[in-house]
Scaffold this active site. Structure first.
Site: not given
Length: 350
Positions: A36, A67, A317
């Site tokens: 998952c 999943c 940044c």
């Protein structure tokens, strides 16, 4: 980070369904044999039944199957068939005013559509359709139609209702917006989660992760500073950055070239230019940037300018860290910042 410490961090993120970990790890569940994404809505397994992987391929090679609930092999915000159907229906008749019978005709549950659109676009389906109608009205006004003609062509019988709806979405009455700017906002899926891009036909104004704290205030400040209407839509600079982001996350692009509109003070722009000069795979401290600007004591102002950047990844940044080597802050979350820095060490120089 030691493997045990990393696994504990990932398990905590799994329990909390933290979106900033999307694309950073996948979890295999030993008791079910499925793997998952971190935000899977299924019941959470015990820690001892979890196996963590850096990518989906590792999980598949470990014999886990994807999943069916969180669909880890698709984008984390994969568009459902219902959303796609309704978006296409709006595009076929953008001037249409939606009623209960219209949903029944498409065999769509109105409340489910409301929830799915709210999750995907941050607005209900009715709000989305209304915004699309207003976008069409704005286009008509800008092409020379009178406000009355635009009102009638988009299905509004009442001029007051038209003006009220226009103002709620765009922030000003239609007569006040004639001849002014229109910015369009689009959703872009990436490996690390969805991003919002805003631009006009010339430049990109904003690019941020959708779950960034304070994004709504950023968008509102942008609207006010540019005196613009912001409506759903696509522009060429947004298409450009979408293509470049795909290449970047695939490890095939190290430098963005999409046209930018950097809105800020001269000092902020000088900081952002320094950020764009940092090569991928390298970092600088706030003090380094201050020295490069010839203002060695201005590192706090550099940090503030860094935080004011509205063009994530493009103005990097995330490549600025603390002088002691700590990651420092990042609006998109420190997990994403660390992932980006590690990812950029593998990019092919351009």
């Amino acid at each position: 980070m030691a493997t045990a410490e990393r696994n504990e961090e990932y398990y905590k993120a799994l329990l909390e369904k933290r979106t900033e970990y999307e694309g950073v790890f996948y979890v295999g569940v030993k008791t079910t044999g499925v793997f998952c994404r971190p935000t899977c809505p299924a019941r959470k397994p015990k820690f001892e039944n979890c196996e963590f992987f850096d990518n989906a391929q590792q999980a598949l090679l470990a014999s886990y199957r994807p999943c069916q609930r969180c669909r880890p092999l698709s984008h984390p915000n994969h568009v459902s068939d219902m959303v796609r159907l309704l978006v296409e229906a709006v595009e076929e008749h953008p001037e249409k005013r939606w009623r209960e019978a219209d949903f029944k005709e498409l065999s769509v549950d109105e409340s489910t559509a409301r929830r799915q659109f709210k999750k995907r676009f941050g607005m209900t389906f009715v709000e989305y359709a209304r915004a699309r109608r207003m976008g069409l009205a704005m286009k008509n006004i800008r092409s020379g139609q009178t406000v009355l003609d635009a009102q009638l062509s988009t299905g509004y019988e009442s001029s007051s209702g038209f003006r009220d709806a226009f103002s709620r979405i765009m922030g000003a009455a239609p007569t006040l917006l004639e001849g002014s700017n229109v910015l369009k906002a689009s959703w872009i899926d990436t490996r690390l989660g969805p991003m919002m891009a805003i631009g006009d036909e010339q430049s990109l104004y904003l690019l941020e992760f959708v779950d960034r704290r304070g994004l709504e205030r950023e968008v509102e400040r942008l609207r006010q500073r540019t005196k613009s209407a912001i409506i759903p839509g696509m522009t060429e600079p947004i298409r450009s950055i979408e293509r470049e982001l795909t290449l970047y996350f695939d490890g095939k692009l190290s430098r963005f070239t999409s046209p930018l509109m950097m809105i800020g003070s001269p000092f902020q722009k000088s900081v952002w230019e320094q950020l764009m000069a940092i090569p991928p795979g390298e970092t600088r401290s706030y003090a380094d940037i201050a020295h490069a600007l010839g203002k060695p004591t201005a590192y706090r102002a550099v940090a503030q300018a860094n935080g004011a950047n509205q063009l994530a990844l493009v103005i990097p940044c995330h490549r600025v860290i603390n002088s002691n080597g700590d990651l420092g802050g990042y609006g998109g979350g420190l997990t994403r910042k660390n992932w980006l820095l590690q990812h950029e060490k593998t990019l092919t120089p351009q």
